[in-house]
Design an enzyme around this catalytic site. Structure first.
Site, PDB file in Angstrom:
ATOM      1  N   CYS A  26       0.830  -1.210   0.000  1.00  0.00           N
ATOM      2  CA  CYS A  26       0.000   0.000   0.000  1.00  0.00           C
ATOM      3  C   CYS A  26       0.862   1.256   0.000  1.00  0.00           C
ATOM      4  O   CYS A  26       0.347   2.358  -0.156  1.00  0.00           O
ATOM      5  CB  CYS A  26      -0.934  -0.005   1.205  1.00  0.00           C
ATOM      6  SG  CYS A  26      -0.070  -0.014   2.770  1.00  0.00           S
ATOM      7  N   CYS A  70      -2.767  -3.461   8.400  1.00  0.00           N
ATOM      8  CA  CYS A  70      -2.359  -2.114   8.815  1.00  0.00           C
ATOM      9  C   CYS A  70      -1.889  -2.121  10.272  1.00  0.00           C
ATOM     10  O   CYS A  70      -0.994  -1.366  10.648  1.00  0.00           O
ATOM     11  CB  CYS A  70      -3.512  -1.139   8.674  1.00  0.00           C
ATOM     12  SG  CYS A  70      -4.355  -1.261   7.096  1.00  0.00           S
TER      13      CYS A  70
END
Ligand code: FES
Length: 146
Positions: free
Chosen positions: A34, A103
């Protein structure tokens, strides 16, 4: 995608954002997938984490998990800080949507990297702490297949 109230709170009002100038340990990791980057600063005195701050170029879930992770490690011994895993952080936030679980690994790994940096500088070993990676995909490659 549903976020818990705690995630929203820590995203909107993140705790411990910033830099510790005379940090005892600093760790940085990224997630190539990402493109997000996380940096964690720790101030350690007498074997305890006195202060923790973070800076991120990351998504909302990365902000919320780092905010919570830095809150949780404050006041802990180095050994106790290792127990602040991404799972523990997610629990403290009342969960994250499955696609955002990776994350939370960014916060955990940056924290570990900062502890590793401290251990290296002080020529000590923190039991159970592994050498940090620069990109968390190296660690979680097999878990991210779905
Ligand atoms: Fe990259 Fe969340 S999408 S850390």
């Amino acid at each position: 995608m549903e976020y818990s109230e705690k995630v929203m709170d820590h995203f909107m009002n993140p705790r411990n954002v910033g830099v510790i100038e005379d940090a005892s340990g600093v760790g940085q990791v990224g997630n190539l997938k990402c493109g997000d980057i996380m940096k964690v600063y720790l101030k350690i005195e007498n074997g305890r984490i006195e202060d923790a701050k973070f800076k991120t170029f990351g998504c909302g879930a990365a902000v919320a998990t780092s905010s919570m992770a830095t809150e949780l490690v404050k006041g802990k011994t180095l050994q106790e800080a290792l127990e602040v895993t991404n799972k523990a952080v997610m629990e403290a936030l009342d969960g994250l949507p499955p696609v955002k679980v990776h994350c939370s690994c960014l916060a955990e790994e940056a924290l570990h990297a900062a502890l590793w940096d401290y251990a290296q500088k002080n020529q000590m070993e923190i039991h159970g702490l592994k050498a940090p990676v620069e990109d968390i995909d190296e660690l979680h490659q097999n878990e991210n297949e779905d």
